[in-house]
Design an enzyme around this catalytic site. Structure first.
Site, PDB file in Angstrom:
ATOM      1  N   ASP A  17      85.026   8.446  40.072  1.00 29.01           N
ATOM      2  CA  ASP A  17      86.084   7.834  39.057  1.00 29.01           C
ATOM      3  C   ASP A  17      85.166   8.184  37.591  1.00 29.01           C
ATOM      4  OD1 ASP A  17      88.337   6.461  37.781  1.00 29.01           O
ATOM      5  OD2 ASP A  17      86.518   4.941  37.602  1.00 29.01           O
ATOM      6  N   LEU A  18      85.883   8.183  36.591  1.00 34.52           N
ATOM      7  CA  LEU A  18      85.173   8.297  35.485  1.00 34.52           C
ATOM      8  C   LEU A  18      85.311   7.042  34.243  1.00 34.52           C
ATOM      9  CD1 LEU A  18      86.966  11.864  34.383  1.00 34.52           C
ATOM     10  CD2 LEU A  18      84.811  11.309  35.123  1.00 34.52           C
ATOM     11  N   ASP A  19      86.263   6.663  33.883  1.00 38.94           N
ATOM     12  CA  ASP A  19      86.341   5.605  33.102  1.00 38.94           C
ATOM     13  C   ASP A  19      85.807   4.282  33.607  1.00 38.94           C
ATOM     14  OD1 ASP A  19      87.562   6.972  31.281  1.00 38.94           O
ATOM     15  OD2 ASP A  19      89.634   6.329  31.722  1.00 38.94           O
ATOM     16  N   ASP A 188      84.757   1.990  40.327  1.00 33.58           N
ATOM     17  CA  ASP A 188      84.705   0.725  39.923  1.00 33.58           C
ATOM     18  C   ASP A 188      85.781  -0.108  40.122  1.00 33.58           C
ATOM     19  OD1 ASP A 188      86.159  -0.259  36.958  1.00 33.58           O
ATOM     20  OD2 ASP A 188      86.460   1.869  37.636  1.00 33.58           O
TER      21      ASP A 188
END
Length: 234
Positions: A17-19, A188
């Site tokens: 995941d990025l954000d 997250d």
């Protein structure tokens, strides 16, 4: 730094995941949303009635009404802008919404990636194929992570966002994996990342920094509180 809930099996590739996983996205989004609100206000003074908080509330309302749209942040924000502008009587709400969305994407990609994350991804990419699997609209090239990821999978073109399986399917096919379990997904969010990966059949690693393990209805294979724990995978 590791807390195991299931046995972590051998894997061949890693998706991130990025954000809010590889960087703190909250200040980025605050700045981007304010930038767009100001841009729209200059074009449509009536939008002063909404402001940043009003636009955010409208976005959340539309997301609640359409779960599939809620998993595609680009489509959701565009729909929110068009809906709001049409209520204010703008003659071409779609065109202005698209202009505003372009402004949003400029601001939301002003991301500062910590040096430690660059070093970690470089080390992992030397051993594993890495891909990004994100519901957001960060551009891996524009935020400076393109050298580490073989591809980025995000909602659009018929693919729904996490926790729907579409992006995981696309990533696994792109990586030419034989089984879903050969993918280790790291993120997250307890639903989008953990539940989404597990329902697809991948292994899930939950990154939970400095906060209690809340919101999880599906147990990940493991939990880490610091990204530096991933050096143990090398």
């Amino acid at each position: 730094m590791w807390q195991f809930h299931q046995r972590l099996r051998p894997f061949k590739a890693i998706s991130f995941d990025l954000d809010d996983t590889l960087y703190d996205n909250k200040p980025v989004m605050i700045a981007a949303e304010q930038h767009v609100a100001d841009f729209v206000l200059a074009k449509c003074p009536e939008s002063a009635k909404l402001g940043v908080l009003g636009w955010r509330a409208l976005r959340d309302k539309i997301a609640q009404q359409n779960p599939e749209l809620a998993s595609d942040m680009t489509a959701l924000r565009l729909a929110t802008l068009e809906h709001g502008l049409s209520k204010f009587g703008v003659e071409q709400p779609k065109a202005l919404a698209e202009e505003a969305m372009a402004e949003f994407l400029i601001a939301r990609n002003r991301v500062q990636i910590p040096d430690a994350v660059h070093q970690l991804l470089a080390a992992l990419a030397a051993r594993y194929p890495l891909v990004a699997v994100s519901n957001g609209n960060a551009d891996i090239q524009r935020i400076g992570l393109g050298d580490y990821f073989q591809a980025a999978y995000q909602p659009g073109n018929g693919n729904r966002g996490k926790p729907f399986a579409d992006l995981f399917v696309a990533a696994s096919e792109g990586l030419k994996l034989n089984h879903a379990s050969e993918l280790l997904h790291i993120g997250d969010h307890p639903v989008s990342d953990v539940q989404g990966a597990l329902k697809f059949g991948s292994q899930a690693l939950w990154y939970v920094p400095n906060k209690p393990m809340a919101g999880a209805t599906w147990l990940p294979h493991a939990r880490i509180s610091q990204l530096s724990a991933l050096y143990d995978l090398l």
